[in-house]
Design a protein around this motif. Structure first.
Motif, mmCIF file in Angstrom:
data_model
loop_
_atom_site.group_PDB
_atom_site.id
_atom_site.type_symbol
_atom_site.label_atom_id
_atom_site.label_comp_id
_atom_site.label_asym_id
_atom_site.label_seq_id
_atom_site.Cartn_x
_atom_site.Cartn_y
_atom_site.Cartn_z
ATOM 1 N N ASN A 213 8.143 23.534 -23.956
ATOM 2 C CA ASN A 213 8.546 23.461 -22.595
ATOM 3 C C ASN A 213 9.845 23.791 -21.941
ATOM 4 O OD1 ASN A 213 5.099 24.113 -21.885
ATOM 5 N ND2 ASN A 213 5.315 21.617 -21.278
ATOM 6 N N LYS A 214 9.880 24.098 -21.129
ATOM 7 C CA LYS A 214 11.328 24.126 -20.496
ATOM 8 C C LYS A 214 11.987 22.610 -20.044
ATOM 9 C CE LYS A 214 14.543 26.222 -17.697
ATOM 10 N NZ LYS A 214 14.756 26.552 -16.988
ATOM 11 N N ASP A 215 13.410 22.166 -20.692
ATOM 12 C CA ASP A 215 13.317 21.129 -20.015
ATOM 13 C C ASP A 215 12.419 20.019 -20.485
ATOM 14 O OD1 ASP A 215 15.483 22.548 -19.003
ATOM 15 O OD2 ASP A 215 14.973 23.045 -17.222
ATOM 16 N N GLU A 216 12.115 19.923 -21.890
ATOM 17 C CA GLU A 216 11.488 18.977 -21.581
ATOM 18 C C GLU A 216 11.467 18.339 -23.383
ATOM 19 O OE1 GLU A 216 6.631 17.377 -20.105
ATOM 20 O OE2 GLU A 216 6.651 19.283 -21.776
ATOM 21 N N ILE A 217 11.221 16.937 -23.762
ATOM 22 C CA ILE A 217 11.542 16.369 -24.753
ATOM 23 C C ILE A 217 10.243 15.731 -24.835
ATOM 24 C CG2 ILE A 217 13.841 17.114 -25.539
ATOM 25 C CD1 ILE A 217 13.661 14.175 -24.309
ATOM 26 N N MET A 218 9.550 15.313 -26.904
ATOM 27 C CA MET A 218 9.138 14.228 -26.458
ATOM 28 C C MET A 218 9.008 13.053 -27.335
ATOM 29 S SD MET A 218 4.603 14.496 -27.750
ATOM 30 C CE MET A 218 5.571 16.665 -29.352
ATOM 31 N N LEU A 219 9.153 11.189 -27.114
ATOM 32 C CA LEU A 219 9.287 10.452 -28.521
ATOM 33 C C LEU A 219 8.101 10.244 -28.658
ATOM 34 C CD1 LEU A 219 11.687 8.616 -26.436
ATOM 35 C CD2 LEU A 219 11.982 10.411 -27.841
ATOM 36 N N GLU A 220 8.391 9.960 -30.566
ATOM 37 C CA GLU A 220 7.195 9.321 -30.697
ATOM 38 C C GLU A 220 7.406 8.394 -31.848
ATOM 39 O OE1 GLU A 220 4.271 13.503 -31.569
ATOM 40 O OE2 GLU A 220 5.902 13.329 -32.646
ATOM 41 N N GLY A 221 6.389 7.429 -32.311
ATOM 42 C CA GLY A 221 6.026 6.717 -32.929
ATOM 43 C C GLY A 221 5.088 5.657 -32.755
ATOM 44 N N ASN A 222 5.716 4.101 -33.706
ATOM 45 C CA ASN A 222 4.207 4.148 -33.935
ATOM 46 C C ASN A 222 4.027 2.675 -33.312
ATOM 47 O OD1 ASN A 222 2.738 5.682 -36.128
ATOM 48 N ND2 ASN A 222 3.705 4.454 -37.741
ATOM 49 N N ASP A 223 5.594 1.910 -33.344
ATOM 50 C CA ASP A 223 5.920 0.845 -32.320
ATOM 51 C C ASP A 223 5.910 1.989 -31.376
ATOM 52 O OD1 ASP A 223 6.150 -1.707 -31.381
ATOM 53 O OD2 ASP A 223 7.848 -1.918 -32.313
ATOM 54 N N ILE A 224 4.950 0.890 -29.768
ATOM 55 C CA ILE A 224 4.997 1.116 -28.542
ATOM 56 C C ILE A 224 6.288 0.120 -27.429
ATOM 57 C CG2 ILE A 224 3.381 -1.307 -27.719
ATOM 58 C CD1 ILE A 224 2.104 1.109 -25.526
ATOM 59 N N GLU A 225 7.116 -0.788 -28.261
ATOM 60 C CA GLU A 225 7.932 -1.247 -27.695
ATOM 61 C C GLU A 225 8.846 -0.381 -28.402
ATOM 62 O OE1 GLU A 225 7.976 -5.357 -28.672
ATOM 63 O OE2 GLU A 225 6.149 -5.533 -27.660
ATOM 64 N N ASN A 226 9.528 -0.017 -29.663
ATOM 65 C CA ASN A 226 10.510 0.785 -29.538
ATOM 66 C C ASN A 226 10.346 2.471 -28.762
ATOM 67 O OD1 ASN A 226 11.218 -1.112 -30.894
ATOM 68 N ND2 ASN A 226 10.894 -0.223 -33.167
ATOM 69 N N PRO B 264 14.572 2.530 -34.718
ATOM 70 C CA PRO B 264 14.580 2.669 -35.690
ATOM 71 C C PRO B 264 12.231 2.859 -36.047
ATOM 72 C CG PRO B 264 15.506 0.922 -35.822
ATOM 73 C CD PRO B 264 15.586 1.078 -34.608
ATOM 74 N N GLY B 265 12.267 4.184 -36.139
ATOM 75 C CA GLY B 265 10.782 4.478 -35.873
ATOM 76 C C GLY B 265 10.045 5.581 -35.133
ATOM 77 N N VAL B 266 11.595 5.627 -33.920
ATOM 78 C CA VAL B 266 11.085 6.822 -33.390
ATOM 79 C C VAL B 266 11.725 8.312 -33.343
ATOM 80 C CG1 VAL B 266 11.018 7.585 -30.106
ATOM 81 C CG2 VAL B 266 10.483 4.731 -31.514
ATOM 82 N N THR B 267 11.101 9.446 -32.844
ATOM 83 C CA THR B 267 11.383 10.179 -33.572
ATOM 84 C C THR B 267 11.572 11.121 -32.155
ATOM 85 O OG1 THR B 267 9.509 11.065 -34.450
ATOM 86 C CG2 THR B 267 11.595 10.651 -35.533
ATOM 87 N N CYS B 268 12.301 12.489 -32.121
ATOM 88 C CA CYS B 268 12.571 13.031 -30.878
ATOM 89 C C CYS B 268 12.369 15.118 -31.268
ATOM 90 C CB CYS B 268 13.626 13.112 -30.548
ATOM 91 S SG CYS B 268 13.436 13.869 -28.572
ATOM 92 N N LYS B 269 11.385 15.184 -30.302
ATOM 93 C CA LYS B 269 11.037 16.770 -30.771
ATOM 94 C C LYS B 269 11.115 17.445 -29.156
ATOM 95 C CE LYS B 269 7.936 15.522 -34.617
ATOM 96 N NZ LYS B 269 6.419 15.269 -34.183
ATOM 97 N N PRO B 270 11.518 18.814 -28.957
ATOM 98 C CA PRO B 270 10.971 19.810 -28.568
ATOM 99 C C PRO B 270 9.934 19.833 -27.740
ATOM 100 C CG PRO B 270 12.376 21.023 -30.087
ATOM 101 C CD PRO B 270 11.528 19.580 -30.809
ATOM 102 N N THR B 271 8.884 19.582 -26.959
ATOM 103 C CA THR B 271 8.085 20.132 -26.583
ATOM 104 C C THR B 271 7.567 21.629 -26.323
ATOM 105 O OG1 THR B 271 7.950 20.572 -24.278
ATOM 106 C CG2 THR B 271 7.534 18.396 -25.326
#
Length: 123
Positions: free
Chosen positions: A75-88, A66-73
């Motif tokens: 760049n080829k073969d690269e994704i980015m995970l973003e969120g407010n909680d470092i543990e999640n 919960p609280g984590v979203t994923c987006k393509p960056t």
């Protein structure tokens, strides 16, 4: 021992402040030798599907915490995970990496999978 507990609590509180003010961002890169790994982000950016890992037809799915979203960056073969909680965010990155780890092969030879390439704050 008590000082260590207090310091741990202070670190958690500092991480919470940083998460609310800036947020955390993990970039993950797909590494493969022969079979290209295809990554699909579905279900409102909260589910990651990994296709064609080591040429398998099996689809590996990772539900992000919960609280984590994923987006393509972009760049080829690269994704980015973003969120407010470092543990999640870090646990979601670890789950993503663990799904693409081959258990019964020599990990010095078979390096295919998804790996963290960058850990930063959002700007």
């Amino acid at each position: 021992k008590a000082i260590a507990c207090v310091r741990t609590i202070c670190s958690h509180i500092e991480n919470m402040f940083t998460g609310v003010r800036q947020g955390y961002k993990y970039k993950m890169k797909s590494v493969y030798a022969h079979f290209p790994i295809n990554i699909n982000i579905i279900n409102d950016n909260t589910l990651v599907e990994v296709h064609n890992f080591l040429g398998e037809k099996f689809v590996r799915k990772v539900n992000l915490l919960p609280g984590v979203t994923c987006k393509p960056t972009g760049n080829k073969d690269e994704i980015m995970l973003e969120g407010n909680d470092i543990e999640n965010v870090s646990r979601s990155a670890a789950l993503n990496q663990q799904t693409t780890t081959e258990k019964n092969k020599d990990n010095r030879k078979f390096l295919d999978g998804e790996y963290d390439s960058e850990k930063t704050h959002n700007d």
